[in-house]
Design a protein around this motif. Structure first.
Motif, mmCIF file in Angstrom:
data_model
loop_
_atom_site.group_PDB
_atom_site.id
_atom_site.type_symbol
_atom_site.label_atom_id
_atom_site.label_comp_id
_atom_site.label_asym_id
_atom_site.label_seq_id
_atom_site.Cartn_x
_atom_site.Cartn_y
_atom_site.Cartn_z
ATOM 1 N N LEU A 147 0.849 -1.196 0.000
ATOM 2 C CA LEU A 147 0.000 0.000 0.000
ATOM 3 C C LEU A 147 0.878 1.237 0.000
ATOM 4 C CD1 LEU A 147 -2.466 -1.068 2.835
ATOM 5 C CD2 LEU A 147 -2.596 -1.565 0.389
ATOM 6 N N VAL A 148 0.405 2.300 -0.634
ATOM 7 C CA VAL A 148 1.159 3.549 -0.609
ATOM 8 C C VAL A 148 0.181 4.703 -0.423
ATOM 9 C CG1 VAL A 148 1.215 3.564 -3.150
ATOM 10 C CG2 VAL A 148 2.736 5.074 -1.890
ATOM 11 N N SER A 149 0.538 5.626 0.457
ATOM 12 C CA SER A 149 -0.280 6.820 0.640
ATOM 13 C C SER A 149 0.613 8.046 0.614
ATOM 14 C CB SER A 149 -1.049 6.739 1.967
ATOM 15 O OG SER A 149 -2.071 7.712 1.969
ATOM 16 N N ILE A 150 0.107 9.102 0.008
ATOM 17 C CA ILE A 150 0.841 10.363 -0.033
ATOM 18 C C ILE A 150 0.044 11.336 0.829
ATOM 19 C CG2 ILE A 150 1.616 12.277 -1.527
ATOM 20 C CD1 ILE A 150 1.104 9.096 -3.259
ATOM 21 N N GLY A 151 0.648 11.813 1.897
ATOM 22 C CA GLY A 151 -0.089 12.712 2.781
ATOM 23 C C GLY A 151 0.689 12.996 4.052
ATOM 24 N N THR A 152 -0.017 13.551 5.035
ATOM 25 C CA THR A 152 0.622 13.868 6.322
ATOM 26 C C THR A 152 0.861 12.563 7.098
ATOM 27 O OG1 THR A 152 -1.531 14.084 7.332
ATOM 28 C CG2 THR A 152 -0.553 16.115 6.481
ATOM 29 N N GLY A 153 1.521 12.683 8.247
ATOM 30 C CA GLY A 153 1.807 11.507 9.073
ATOM 31 C C GLY A 153 0.557 10.685 9.384
ATOM 32 N N ASP A 154 -0.614 11.363 9.463
ATOM 33 C CA ASP A 154 -1.860 10.658 9.792
ATOM 34 C C ASP A 154 -2.245 9.629 8.734
ATOM 35 O OD1 ASP A 154 -2.080 12.228 11.986
ATOM 36 O OD2 ASP A 154 -3.500 13.645 11.091
ATOM 37 N N THR A 212 -4.346 5.214 7.712
ATOM 38 C CA THR A 212 -5.081 4.664 6.568
ATOM 39 C C THR A 212 -4.343 3.440 6.026
ATOM 40 O OG1 THR A 212 -5.759 6.905 6.102
ATOM 41 C CG2 THR A 212 -6.084 5.312 4.330
ATOM 42 N N ILE A 213 -3.011 3.556 5.959
ATOM 43 C CA ILE A 213 -2.216 2.402 5.518
ATOM 44 C C ILE A 213 -2.443 1.246 6.496
ATOM 45 C CG2 ILE A 213 0.136 1.537 5.187
ATOM 46 C CD1 ILE A 213 0.936 4.339 4.266
ATOM 47 N N ARG A 214 -2.454 1.556 7.800
ATOM 48 C CA ARG A 214 -2.640 0.529 8.838
ATOM 49 C C ARG A 214 -3.996 -0.179 8.639
ATOM 50 N NH1 ARG A 214 1.956 -1.034 10.939
ATOM 51 N NH2 ARG A 214 2.752 0.936 11.669
ATOM 52 N N THR A 215 -5.017 0.575 8.243
ATOM 53 C CA THR A 215 -6.333 -0.033 7.989
ATOM 54 C C THR A 215 -6.220 -1.097 6.894
ATOM 55 O OG1 THR A 215 -7.367 2.075 8.517
ATOM 56 C CG2 THR A 215 -8.735 0.511 7.315
ATOM 57 N N GLY A 216 -5.486 -0.772 5.841
ATOM 58 C CA GLY A 216 -5.307 -1.723 4.734
ATOM 59 C C GLY A 216 -4.436 -2.903 5.134
ATOM 60 N N ALA A 259 -4.433 -4.124 8.093
ATOM 61 C CA ALA A 259 -5.315 -4.968 8.916
ATOM 62 C C ALA A 259 -6.257 -5.788 8.033
ATOM 63 C CB ALA A 259 -6.113 -4.094 9.877
ATOM 64 N N MET A 260 -6.573 -5.291 6.837
ATOM 65 C CA MET A 260 -7.386 -6.088 5.903
ATOM 66 C C MET A 260 -6.564 -7.272 5.378
ATOM 67 S SD MET A 260 -9.256 -3.063 3.707
ATOM 68 C CE MET A 260 -10.127 -4.122 2.540
ATOM 69 N N GLY A 261 -5.217 -7.119 5.370
ATOM 70 C CA GLY A 261 -4.393 -8.256 4.918
ATOM 71 C C GLY A 261 -3.216 -7.877 4.031
ATOM 72 N N ALA A 262 -3.062 -6.594 3.693
ATOM 73 C CA ALA A 262 -1.920 -6.204 2.845
ATOM 74 C C ALA A 262 -0.615 -6.441 3.608
ATOM 75 C CB ALA A 262 -2.047 -4.746 2.437
ATOM 76 N N ASP A 263 0.499 -6.547 2.865
ATOM 77 C CA ASP A 263 1.754 -6.991 3.479
ATOM 78 C C ASP A 263 2.569 -5.862 4.103
ATOM 79 O OD1 ASP A 263 1.818 -9.920 2.685
ATOM 80 O OD2 ASP A 263 1.333 -8.924 0.801
ATOM 81 N N ARG A 264 2.690 -4.737 3.410
ATOM 82 C CA ARG A 264 3.474 -3.626 3.963
ATOM 83 C C ARG A 264 3.017 -2.320 3.328
ATOM 84 N NH1 ARG A 264 7.790 -2.481 0.328
ATOM 85 N NH2 ARG A 264 7.883 -4.089 -1.269
ATOM 86 N N GLY A 265 3.537 -1.220 3.894
ATOM 87 C CA GLY A 265 3.079 0.077 3.409
ATOM 88 C C GLY A 265 4.225 1.033 3.146
ATOM 89 N N ILE A 266 3.921 2.050 2.344
ATOM 90 C CA ILE A 266 4.877 3.128 2.084
ATOM 91 C C ILE A 266 4.120 4.437 2.283
ATOM 92 C CG2 ILE A 266 6.335 4.258 0.341
ATOM 93 C CD1 ILE A 266 6.470 1.490 -1.075
ATOM 94 N N LEU A 267 4.667 5.300 3.133
ATOM 95 C CA LEU A 267 4.059 6.615 3.336
ATOM 96 C C LEU A 267 4.978 7.656 2.719
ATOM 97 C CD1 LEU A 267 2.107 8.660 4.647
ATOM 98 C CD2 LEU A 267 3.487 8.494 6.722
#
Ligand code: AMP
Length: 249
Positions: free
Chosen positions: A60-67, A71-75, A77-85
């Protein structure tokens, strides 16, 4: 195959949006935020492709503030493997987001990027299309069915006249429509597991992209308030009002 899913943090769709008194935008103070609903559908589709054995990793990748990490954490928890902020204080426009995603694709080399068809805050419906152009990849927007078939993907699209079926060679960009699937709820064990999943933090400088907005918002106005209705005593009274007040008869 690796699937990249861009997820945007937006005002929860159940919240009644208030325009700021100075008309420069909407009020975000103390407002419940959530993952853009079309992005939840994108995460769900990526997870289903992984579960069907077509993908090894969903990033998952999100572009935005630290908050936006929530949103990445929500994804996750659905089952995605890792995130990029991609952390920024700038309110990004689709061009800036697409440039950042283009740079993330260069680092991650996914075979598929699944985005929402539109973010419910700006209603732009542009990011997936701009990203496909920057990458020079085939795109299928408004997907209502996605099937991987070797080195290609078959996508059914909802168009004005009905359904259109496209076959794209991978790598490709897909954007989701409402009827593609029904996103799962995160289970408690998965919510706990998600806390340990990694989220890498990057900046626009790390990616070498310029996120500066190109547009100026002149004014944001609330829609006019609805006028209250009246209960009429008889059909004759209704006819009279249609003649005299509404002027339609
Ligand atoms: P838009 O073109 O703004 O309507 O957004 C379309 C899609 O692009 C969204 O559904 C997301 O998948 C993605 N997107 C837009 N903005 C962002 C962002 N700031 N971070 C991550 N993904 C985004």
């Amino acid at each position: 195959m690796k699937i990249l899913v861009p997820v945007k943090r937006v005002i929860d769709y159940n919240v009644k949006v208030r325009v700021r008194p100075d008309e420069t935008g909407v009020d975000l103070a103390n407002v419940k935020m959530a993952m853009n609903p079309f992005d939840e559908i994108a995460v769900e589709e990526a997870l289903r492709l992984k579960e069907a054995g077509h993908a090894e990793e969903v990033v998952l990748v999100s572009i935005g503030t630290g908050d936006a990490s929530e949103t990445i954490r929500t994804g996750l928890a659905m089952g995605a493997d890792r995130g990029i902020l991609v952390k920024t204080e700038i309110t990004c426009e689709p061009l800036g987001v697409a440039k950042a995603l283009n740079a993330v694709v260069a680092r991650e080399t996914p075979e598929l990027v699944i985005l929402g068809k539109q973010a419910i805050d700006d209603d732009c419906n542009q990011t997936g299309q701009i990203l496909a152009a920057l990458l020079d990849w085939p795109q299928a927007t408004f997907a209502s069915d996605v099937a991987i078939d070797g080195d290609a993907v078959t996508v059914v699209r909802e168009v004005d006249g009905g359904l259109e079926t496209l076959r794209l060679t991978l790598p490709a960009v897909i954007t989701t429509d409402l009827r593609l699937n029904e996103p799962r709820y995160a289970s408690l064990p998965n919510i706990l597991r998600a806390k340990k999943k990694p989220i890498e933090e990057l900046t626009a400088d790390d990616l070498g992209v310029d996120l500066a907005p190109r547009l100026t918002v002149v004014r944001v106005e609330a829609p006019p308030a609805r006028r209250g209705g009246v209960v009429l005593g008889s059909p004759a009274e209704l006819m009279e009002k249609l003649k005299t007040e509404a002027g339609v008869l």
